[in-house]
Design an enzyme around this catalytic site. Structure first.
Site, PDB file in Angstrom:
ATOM      1  N   THR A  45      29.663  22.672  31.803  1.00  0.00           N
ATOM      2  CA  THR A  45      29.065  23.994  31.656  1.00  0.00           C
ATOM      3  C   THR A  45      28.720  24.563  33.018  1.00  0.00           C
ATOM      4  O   THR A  45      28.351  23.839  33.945  1.00  0.00           O
ATOM      5  CB  THR A  45      27.812  23.930  30.771  1.00  0.00           C
ATOM      6  OG1 THR A  45      26.868  23.031  31.349  1.00  0.00           O
ATOM      7  CG2 THR A  45      28.166  23.439  29.378  1.00  0.00           C
ATOM      8  N   GLU A  46      28.820  25.881  33.147  1.00  0.00           N
ATOM      9  CA  GLU A  46      28.638  26.563  34.424  1.00  0.00           C
ATOM     10  C   GLU A  46      27.279  27.229  34.582  1.00  0.00           C
ATOM     11  O   GLU A  46      26.808  27.418  35.697  1.00  0.00           O
ATOM     12  CB  GLU A  46      29.697  27.666  34.578  1.00  0.00           C
ATOM     13  CG  GLU A  46      31.122  27.184  34.570  1.00  0.00           C
ATOM     14  CD  GLU A  46      32.075  28.360  34.649  1.00  0.00           C
ATOM     15  OE1 GLU A  46      31.849  29.348  33.907  1.00  0.00           O
ATOM     16  OE2 GLU A  46      33.004  28.312  35.461  1.00  0.00           O
ATOM     17  N   ASP A 102      17.628  18.185  26.459  1.00  0.00           N
ATOM     18  CA  ASP A 102      17.461  18.784  25.140  1.00  0.00           C
ATOM     19  C   ASP A 102      17.895  20.241  25.094  1.00  0.00           C
ATOM     20  O   ASP A 102      18.281  20.748  24.046  1.00  0.00           O
ATOM     21  CB  ASP A 102      16.004  18.657  24.701  1.00  0.00           C
ATOM     22  CG  ASP A 102      15.555  17.204  24.662  1.00  0.00           C
ATOM     23  OD1 ASP A 102      16.229  16.417  23.973  1.00  0.00           O
ATOM     24  OD2 ASP A 102      14.571  16.852  25.334  1.00  0.00           O
ATOM     25  N   ARG A 154      12.671  19.526  39.357  1.00  0.00           N
ATOM     26  CA  ARG A 154      13.727  18.914  38.550  1.00  0.00           C
ATOM     27  C   ARG A 154      14.351  17.706  39.229  1.00  0.00           C
ATOM     28  O   ARG A 154      14.707  16.724  38.582  1.00  0.00           O
ATOM     29  CB  ARG A 154      14.803  19.961  38.247  1.00  0.00           C
ATOM     30  CG  ARG A 154      16.031  19.408  37.555  1.00  0.00           C
ATOM     31  CD  ARG A 154      16.929  20.515  37.069  1.00  0.00           C
ATOM     32  NE  ARG A 154      16.262  21.288  36.027  1.00  0.00           N
ATOM     33  CZ  ARG A 154      16.196  20.912  34.757  1.00  0.00           C
ATOM     34  NH1 ARG A 154      16.748  19.772  34.391  1.00  0.00           N
ATOM     35  NH2 ARG A 154      15.585  21.652  33.875  1.00  0.00           N
ATOM     36  N   ASP A 206      12.525  23.658  22.338  1.00  0.00           N
ATOM     37  CA  ASP A 206      13.456  22.636  22.830  1.00  0.00           C
ATOM     38  C   ASP A 206      13.549  22.672  24.354  1.00  0.00           C
ATOM     39  O   ASP A 206      14.592  22.409  24.947  1.00  0.00           O
ATOM     40  CB  ASP A 206      14.853  22.826  22.227  1.00  0.00           C
ATOM     41  CG  ASP A 206      14.846  22.745  20.710  1.00  0.00           C
ATOM     42  OD1 ASP A 206      13.861  22.225  20.157  1.00  0.00           O
ATOM     43  OD2 ASP A 206      15.820  23.196  20.083  1.00  0.00           O
TER      44      ASP A 206
END
Length: 493
Positions: free
Chosen positions: A154-155, A181, A285, A444
């Protein structure tokens, strides 16, 4: 704690390339989508100890397993042994039930063998090592387990949502989501946005953890009987579940916003402290799971409270109550009908419980056992089909007590802290109305605007790779809550 989807980069449409000695035919027809019960026997499709790293242990780098740039599919050159996984935690060994895919009705608790899967991977999830982990830990086991795959990176945010909306799902036996998630959230909502959503949502899904929180994967790991593990150990366990091919039905949470937006959740809705930590720790992150510890400490230092109104329908009242009549303009909406909900402009039904308007530290609606790979938030056991966990913490709790709760949550001991400000109740529906517009929602792990929201659980609504492990018998959902021809579920999660 669930992760928020990061912007995704590094688009590729890749497939695995086997070594020349074990090369498979190039055509998709070389991979059968039907199951052969005679070939299954007692085999669970798991690799033997010949696999690099040993069975149930983190793999070493598999230097011959490379990803090419063509649309070839990996066809395993070896048959998996008839052995059960021995991943960290020494999981229990439930009796293997040999059930097959029914092409007319959908999955019956087991994926076919051989198996074709589409892998959606976010290369920037978590610490940004998802592709490297797939090559070293996942790909060798899929080869041993006779699972062919196509890998798509995925971009950007919502890229996976767009991909599954347009994908020809009939080519695949399952969709494998490798990230945190947030990517699974995108995939499920993309499936529910398709014109053929009633059949699309029945496509089996698999969660492979490569994000920060990995709460859904940790819950599936728990349901399988494994000890609580993280990082590569958790990835190994979830990969072994895919190799075993078993399926279990999962609850789906339908959310209605006062703005008219409708969202489907596979894990949780959080408001207040948990949502703050989840969203605000995004800048950490690269720390992986440690980001949530840092975020928790920072938010404790500047603790906030939020004023709101909460109401819910306790699970114990559902049997004796009559579902509400949904608004006429919502009866033909995309997705299942929310029979327990009335329009947000109207008061909740009389048989609901209404919490007096007050200040909250947090509100959490949770479908599964874990809120993160090291956050065992719901230790009270599996919820029956059609129910979820509702927690809230009222204002007045001290910072010390709140810290104690979160530290105890790692082992699921927070309910033993006897905190008078913490309330838990199993529910099938809820309504939350923020009064001052402050705060944010995390669905989520995805950031959403703080506005009045209500939701209800739809039982056994989609299939996931998981061990059927709960002895609870689900209440059969009404036809309006279930896709047509939904196969009878096995043991619910």
């Amino acid at each position: 704690m669930p992760r928020r989807a990061a912007p995704r980069a590094g688009s590729e449409d890749l497939a695995a390339r086997p070594s020349p000695r074990a090369a498979a035919p190039d055509s998709a027809s070389a991979v059968s989508s039907s199951s052969d019960p005679a070939a299954e026997g007692d085999g669970a499709g798991v690799p033997t100890a010949r696999t690099p790293g040993g069975e149930g242990e983190p793999h070493s780098r598999h230097r011959d397993a490379r990803l090419g740039s063509t649309d070839k599919e990996l066809k395993a050159g070896a048959t998996a042994a008839d052995s059960a996984p021995t991943a960290p935690g020494s999981p229990r060994q439930p009796e293997l039930r040999v059930e097959v895919m029914d092409q007319a009705e959908g999955p019956r608790n087991l994926l076919p063998r051989p198996c074709r899967v589409l892998v959606l991977l976010n290369p920037r999830g978590g610490k940004g090592k998802g592709l490297q982990l797939f090559r070293s830990h996942v790909q060798p086991r899929l080869a041993q387990a006779d699972v062919s795959f196509r890998l798509m990176l995925t971009e950007r945010r919502n890229h996976a949502r767009e991909l599954v909306r347009a994908e020809e799902l009939g080519r695949w036996d399952a969709l494998v989501v490798m990230s945190g998630d947030g990517l699974m959230h995108e995939v499920v909502n993309g499936l529910m946005e398709r014109p053929d959503w009633e059949t699309a949502i029945r496509k089996p899904l698999c969660s492979l953890p490569a994000g920060s929180g990995n709460a859904l994967a940790a819950s599936l790991n728990h349901y399988a009987g494994y000890e609580q593990v993280t990082n590569e150990d958790l990835l190994n366990n979830c990969t072994l579940l895919l190799c075993r091919r078993r399926l279990a039905p999962m609850n789906l949470l339908s959310l209605q916003m006062v703005s008219g937006l409708r969202v489907f959740s596979v894990l949780s809705l959080a408001w207040g402290f948990i949502a703050d930590v989840d969203i605000e720790s995004e800048k950490f992150r690269r720390l992986g799971e440690m980001r949530f510890t840092v975020g928790t400490l920072l938010r404790l230092a500047a603790l906030r409270v939020y004023r709101g109104q909460l109401a819910y329908l306790p699970a114990e009242r559902v049997v004796s109550s009559v579902p509400a009549s949904p608004a006429p303009d919502r009866q033909d909406q995309q997705g299942p009908v929310d029979t327990h909900l009335v329009p947000l402009e109207e008061p909740v039904p009389a048989h609901w419980t209404v919490v007096p308007e007050q200040d909250f530290v947090l509100v959490l609606a949770l479908l599964h056992s874990h809120l993160g790979s090291e956050m065992f938030a719901a230790p009270m056991g599996h919820r029956a089909a059609g129910a979820m966990h509702l927690f809230y913490v009222r204002a007045g709790v001290s910072r010390a007590m709140l810290l104690r709760l979160f530290l105890a949550m790692e082992k699921g001991r927070h309910m033993e802290c006897d905190c008078p400000y913490l309330v838990y109740v199993p529910v099938v529906a809820f309504r939350l109305e923020p009064r001052d517009g402050r705060g944010m929602f995390a669905v989520d792990g995805e950031l959403m605007v703080s506005e009045a929201v209500q939701g209800q659980v739809h039982p056994n609504y989609f299939w996931m790779v998981s061990e059927p492990s709960s002895p609870l018998e689900p209440q059969p959902p009404p036809p309006s809550q279930q896709p047509p021809q939904m196969p009878p579920p096995g043991d619910p999660v």
